[in-house]
Design a protein around this motif. Structure first.
Motif, PDB file in Angstrom:
ATOM      1  N   GLU A  61       0.826  -1.198   0.000  1.00 53.76           N
ATOM      2  CA  GLU A  61       0.000   0.000   0.000  1.00 53.76           C
ATOM      3  C   GLU A  61       0.867   1.257   0.000  1.00 53.76           C
ATOM      4  O   GLU A  61       1.898   1.310   0.680  1.00 53.76           O
ATOM      5  CB  GLU A  61      -0.922   0.009   1.217  1.00 53.76           C
ATOM      6  N   LEU A  62       0.420   2.274  -0.746  1.00 53.10           N
ATOM      7  CA  LEU A  62       1.152   3.534  -0.824  1.00 53.10           C
ATOM      8  C   LEU A  62       0.706   4.483   0.284  1.00 53.10           C
ATOM      9  O   LEU A  62      -0.480   4.576   0.605  1.00 53.10           O
ATOM     10  CB  LEU A  62       0.909   4.205  -2.170  1.00 53.10           C
ATOM     11  N   GLY A  63       1.680   5.216   0.824  1.00 49.76           N
ATOM     12  CA  GLY A  63       1.398   6.261   1.793  1.00 49.76           C
ATOM     13  C   GLY A  63       2.104   7.541   1.411  1.00 49.76           C
ATOM     14  O   GLY A  63       3.228   7.515   0.880  1.00 49.76           O
ATOM     15  N   PHE A  64       1.467   8.675   1.668  1.00 46.86           N
ATOM     16  CA  PHE A  64       2.047   9.993   1.383  1.00 46.86           C
ATOM     17  C   PHE A  64       1.673  10.889   2.553  1.00 46.86           C
ATOM     18  O   PHE A  64       0.509  11.270   2.727  1.00 46.86           O
ATOM     19  CB  PHE A  64       1.488  10.535   0.068  1.00 46.86           C
ATOM     20  N   ILE A  65       2.649  11.198   3.397  1.00 42.22           N
ATOM     21  CA  ILE A  65       2.375  11.911   4.640  1.00 42.22           C
ATOM     22  C   ILE A  65       3.358  13.059   4.824  1.00 42.22           C
ATOM     23  O   ILE A  65       4.401  13.119   4.150  1.00 42.22           O
ATOM     24  CB  ILE A  65       2.449  10.956   5.861  1.00 42.22           C
ATOM     25  N   ASP A  66       3.034  13.984   5.732  1.00 42.28           N
ATOM     26  CA  ASP A  66       3.970  15.058   6.058  1.00 42.28           C
ATOM     27  C   ASP A  66       5.281  14.451   6.551  1.00 42.28           C
ATOM     28  O   ASP A  66       5.301  13.418   7.227  1.00 42.28           O
ATOM     29  CB  ASP A  66       3.378  15.963   7.137  1.00 42.28           C
ATOM     30  N   ARG A  67       6.368  15.148   6.219  1.00 36.41           N
ATOM     31  CA  ARG A  67       7.694  14.562   6.427  1.00 36.41           C
ATOM     32  C   ARG A  67       8.210  14.707   7.852  1.00 36.41           C
ATOM     33  O   ARG A  67       9.039  13.903   8.294  1.00 36.41           O
ATOM     34  CB  ARG A  67       8.660  15.220   5.430  1.00 36.41           C
ATOM     35  N   ASP A  68       7.742  15.702   8.591  1.00 40.47           N
ATOM     36  CA  ASP A  68       8.263  15.919   9.940  1.00 40.47           C
ATOM     37  C   ASP A  68       7.469  15.075  10.936  1.00 40.47           C
ATOM     38  O   ASP A  68       6.252  15.134  10.994  1.00 40.47           O
ATOM     39  CB  ASP A  68       8.199  17.398  10.326  1.00 40.47           C
ATOM     40  N   CYS A  69       8.161  14.284  11.730  1.00 35.86           N
ATOM     41  CA  CYS A  69       7.503  13.446  12.725  1.00 35.86           C
ATOM     42  C   CYS A  69       6.772  14.332  13.726  1.00 35.86           C
ATOM     43  O   CYS A  69       7.345  15.311  14.241  1.00 35.86           O
ATOM     44  CB  CYS A  69       8.532  12.569  13.438  1.00 35.86           C
ATOM     45  N   PRO A  70       5.507  14.028  14.044  1.00 37.16           N
ATOM     46  CA  PRO A  70       4.749  14.880  14.962  1.00 37.16           C
ATOM     47  C   PRO A  70       5.224  14.795  16.409  1.00 37.16           C
ATOM     48  O   PRO A  70       4.713  15.549  17.256  1.00 37.16           O
ATOM     49  CB  PRO A  70       3.315  14.356  14.815  1.00 37.16           C
ATOM     50  N   HIS A  71       6.198  13.935  16.683  1.00 40.28           N
ATOM     51  CA  HIS A  71       6.763  13.870  18.036  1.00 40.28           C
ATOM     52  C   HIS A  71       7.659  15.087  18.270  1.00 40.28           C
ATOM     53  O   HIS A  71       7.289  16.034  18.956  1.00 40.28           O
ATOM     54  CB  HIS A  71       7.533  12.561  18.212  1.00 40.28           C
ATOM     55  N   PHE A  90      14.014   8.017  15.427  1.00 37.44           N
ATOM     56  CA  PHE A  90      14.367   8.806  16.610  1.00 37.44           C
ATOM     57  C   PHE A  90      13.860   8.126  17.886  1.00 37.44           C
ATOM     58  O   PHE A  90      14.638   7.788  18.785  1.00 37.44           O
ATOM     59  CB  PHE A  90      13.772  10.212  16.449  1.00 37.44           C
ATOM     60  N   HIS A  91      12.548   7.884  17.973  1.00 40.92           N
ATOM     61  CA  HIS A  91      11.981   7.240  19.161  1.00 40.92           C
ATOM     62  C   HIS A  91      11.063   6.069  18.822  1.00 40.92           C
ATOM     63  O   HIS A  91      10.403   5.530  19.713  1.00 40.92           O
ATOM     64  CB  HIS A  91      11.178   8.254  20.001  1.00 40.92           C
ATOM     65  N   GLY A  92      11.009   5.710  17.541  1.00 35.03           N
ATOM     66  CA  GLY A  92      10.258   4.522  17.164  1.00 35.03           C
ATOM     67  C   GLY A  92       8.787   4.721  16.915  1.00 35.03           C
ATOM     68  O   GLY A  92       8.053   3.737  16.766  1.00 35.03           O
ATOM     69  N   TRP A  93       8.313   5.967  16.859  1.00 33.87           N
ATOM     70  CA  TRP A  93       6.895   6.168  16.567  1.00 33.87           C
ATOM     71  C   TRP A  93       6.601   5.620  15.161  1.00 33.87           C
ATOM     72  O   TRP A  93       7.377   5.827  14.215  1.00 33.87           O
ATOM     73  CB  TRP A  93       6.520   7.637  16.647  1.00 33.87           C
ATOM     74  N   LEU A  94       5.466   4.915  15.035  1.00 39.80           N
ATOM     75  CA  LEU A  94       5.143   4.173  13.821  1.00 39.80           C
ATOM     76  C   LEU A  94       3.849   4.706  13.210  1.00 39.80           C
ATOM     77  O   LEU A  94       2.839   4.854  13.911  1.00 39.80           O
ATOM     78  CB  LEU A  94       4.980   2.678  14.154  1.00 39.80           C
ATOM     79  N   PHE A  95       3.873   4.975  11.888  1.00 36.21           N
ATOM     80  CA  PHE A  95       2.720   5.549  11.197  1.00 36.21           C
ATOM     81  C   PHE A  95       2.344   4.684   9.995  1.00 36.21           C
ATOM     82  O   PHE A  95       3.217   4.266   9.222  1.00 36.21           O
ATOM     83  CB  PHE A  95       3.046   6.970  10.721  1.00 36.21           C
ATOM     84  N   ASN A  96       1.059   4.432   9.836  1.00 36.75           N
ATOM     85  CA  ASN A  96       0.620   3.672   8.673  1.00 36.75           C
ATOM     86  C   ASN A  96       0.313   4.619   7.514  1.00 36.75           C
ATOM     87  O   ASN A  96       0.481   5.839   7.613  1.00 36.75           O
ATOM     88  CB  ASN A  96      -0.580   2.772   9.010  1.00 36.75           C
ATOM     89  N   VAL A  97      -0.149   4.056   6.385  1.00 39.73           N
ATOM     90  CA  VAL A  97      -0.343   4.860   5.182  1.00 39.73           C
ATOM     91  C   VAL A  97      -1.467   5.880   5.351  1.00 39.73           C
ATOM     92  O   VAL A  97      -1.543   6.857   4.592  1.00 39.73           O
ATOM     93  CB  VAL A  97      -0.629   3.960   3.956  1.00 39.73           C
ATOM     94  N   LYS A  98      -2.333   5.697   6.342  1.00 40.85           N
ATOM     95  CA  LYS A  98      -3.406   6.656   6.614  1.00 40.85           C
ATOM     96  C   LYS A  98      -2.978   7.758   7.575  1.00 40.85           C
ATOM     97  O   LYS A  98      -3.761   8.651   7.885  1.00 40.85           O
ATOM     98  CB  LYS A  98      -4.620   5.926   7.179  1.00 40.85           C
ATOM     99  N   GLY A  99      -1.726   7.683   8.050  1.00 41.08           N
ATOM    100  CA  GLY A  99      -1.238   8.669   9.002  1.00 41.08           C
ATOM    101  C   GLY A  99      -1.551   8.333  10.448  1.00 41.08           C
ATOM    102  O   GLY A  99      -1.215   9.109  11.355  1.00 41.08           O
ATOM    103  N   ASP A 100      -2.184   7.175  10.686  1.00 40.28           N
ATOM    104  CA  ASP A 100      -2.466   6.760  12.064  1.00 40.28           C
ATOM    105  C   ASP A 100      -1.173   6.402  12.774  1.00 40.28           C
ATOM    106  O   ASP A 100      -0.300   5.739  12.197  1.00 40.28           O
ATOM    107  CB  ASP A 100      -3.384   5.532  12.079  1.00 40.28           C
TER     108      ASP A 100
END
Length: 445
Positions: A61-71, A90-100
């Motif tokens: 699946e393709l994902g296109f999200i903002d580049r800066d980690c919200p952490h 950096f701290h392991g925060w994980l984001f799926n293709v929906k930005g979750d």
């Protein structure tokens, strides 16, 4: 000529800029499918002054999200594909293709922080070897059923290239049928049977006359511009001996593409996509109406000029575009080699990072550029007022678009040029399996 304020109005594309607000209402090419192949399918993307990251997860699946980690703002373009998404190193925060946000592993056991974190994600689709993204508000428009989007994968090939200047002056080269007689002039005609994959090197359709000869010897085209539902159709006529006429039909597809003939068997659909105000990429889909495209050959031809991973031309302003005075005296009009992409890049970039249109003086052959700028201004003004703009089409409307016809040929004496290109387009489609299967009346007339 335009005022400085008018020039800014139609060229600048950052968040909040008038032209940027318009262009964000359309699908934008952001990468070639090829760029996500390999062991790490992650690419940074800069589009209209904003930073994004494109990735493909383990499920494809393709994902296109903002580049800066919200952490804490680290660069997600260095992330790892694992556990169903893109993980920040950096701290392991994980984001799926929906930005979750799926995990915040450094948090205490049982933390629900991840349920309150959302990275902005954008619609993204894959079409004919190009990945398109939509970064505007609301629902994106549908894709028109143009040839480049409906031809089978075997009959299309996609590529891109970097241009170091504003998107609009890059686009305007495609609205200028006259420039080819000088910028792409060759002093000798090559064997047209060796022209596969090369623009302006074969023979015009319905003849054995090399296009190079047509452009060199008949340099005063009669250009007409006709509005269509998709933008404009430009017809350039060059009078030849024996009462024949060279007919070249090209198209401007609003807001930032053109569709032109590459040869008797292929067309080029090309977008000019702003990276920021002073850089852009061209993305092209080559569509064949005969046999399958030799993708390996087409790619190898283009990689002779463009260097990965950023598709930068090996001939550029830092090495004077390969200019050679001896070549200019004996072989090519520019002295910059035989690849017309180099010629175009020099002409476009030499106008400056953003062309100063307060100093230009347009002529009769620039009527396509004049018509497009008027349409562009109207669409920007309408957008600022919350109104409509061309080609913001629905799924139901998408099937009403076909082609658009793009022809380069020589009509027989006594045949009306419009009748010629219409019949030539129809004949090409009838002889092509995939195009014949969907023959309709030409759209946008």
């Amino acid at each position: 000529m335009l005022s400085a304020q008018q020039n800014d109005f139609i060229t600048r594309v950052g968040p909040g800029a008038p032209a940027g607000q318009l262009l964000r209402r359309y699908w934008q090419p952001v990468a070639l499918v090829d760029e996500l192949e390999g062991p790490r399918p992650v690419r940074p993307v800069r589009l209209m002054g904003q930073a994004f990251v494109l990735f493909r997860d383990e499920a494809g699946e393709l994902g296109f999200i903002d580049r800066d980690c919200p952490h804490r703002g680290a660069d997600l373009a260095y992330g790892r594909i694992e556990n169903g998404g893109l993980r920040c190193p950096f701290h392991g925060w994980l984001f799926n293709v929906k930005g979750d946000c799926l995990e915040t592993p450094a948090e205490p056991e049982g933390s629900k922080l991840h349920t309150r974190i959302k990275q902005r994600a954008y619609p993204v689709v894959q079409r004919s070897g190009i990945i398109f993204a939509y970064i505007g508000e609301g629902e994106p428009p549908a894709f028109p059923e143009f040839d480049c989007f409906v031809a089978p994968d075997t009959h299309t090939f996609a590529f891109k290239g970097l241009i170091e200047c504003n998107w609009l002056q890059a686009l305007e080269v495609g609205m200028d049928p006259a420039h080819a007689s000088y910028l792409h002039r060759f002093f000798e005609d090559e064997d047209t049977s060796e022209s596969y994959g090369k623009q302006f090197r074969g023979a015009s359709a319905d003849s054995d006359m090399p296009i190079t000869r047509v452009l060199r010897e008949y340099d005063r085209p009669d250009i007409s511009v006709d509005p269509t539902a998709y933008g404009f159709r430009l017809t350039a006529l060059r009078k030849l001996p024996q009462a024949q006429t060279h007919v070249r039909v090209t198209n401007v597809v609003f807001p930032q593409a053109f569709v032109i003939p590459m040869s008797a068997e292929m067309t080029i659909s090309q977008w000019h996509v702003p990276i920021d105000d002073t850089h852009c990429y061209w993305y092209a889909i080559f569509t064949s109406f005969t046999g399958p495209v030799d993708k390996k050959r087409m790619r190898e031809q283009r990689l002779e000029l463009y260097e990965l991973p950023d598709y930068v031309s090996r001939k550029n302003k830092r090495n004077n575009y390969g200019y050679n005075i001896d070549e200019q005296n004996t072989q090519t009009y520019t002295g910059m080699g035989f690849d017309i992409n180099v010629h175009d890049q020099w002409a476009i970039e030499s106008q400056g990072p953003i062309q100063d249109r307060t100093r230009e003086h347009l002529g009769t052959t620039d009527k396509g550029i004049v018509a497009f700028r008027r349409q562009l201004v109207r669409a920007i003004e309408s957008t600022l007022e919350g109104g409509d703009a061309p080609m913001l089409i629905s799924v139901d409307q998408a099937s009403g678009f076909s082609g658009p016809p793009s022809i380069d040929g020589i009509e027989k004496a006594g045949v009306d040029p419009v009748q010629y290109w219409q019949e030539a387009d129809l004949a090409r489609r009838k002889a092509c399996d995939w195009a014949a299967a969907r023959l309709t009346e030409p759209a946008g007339e």
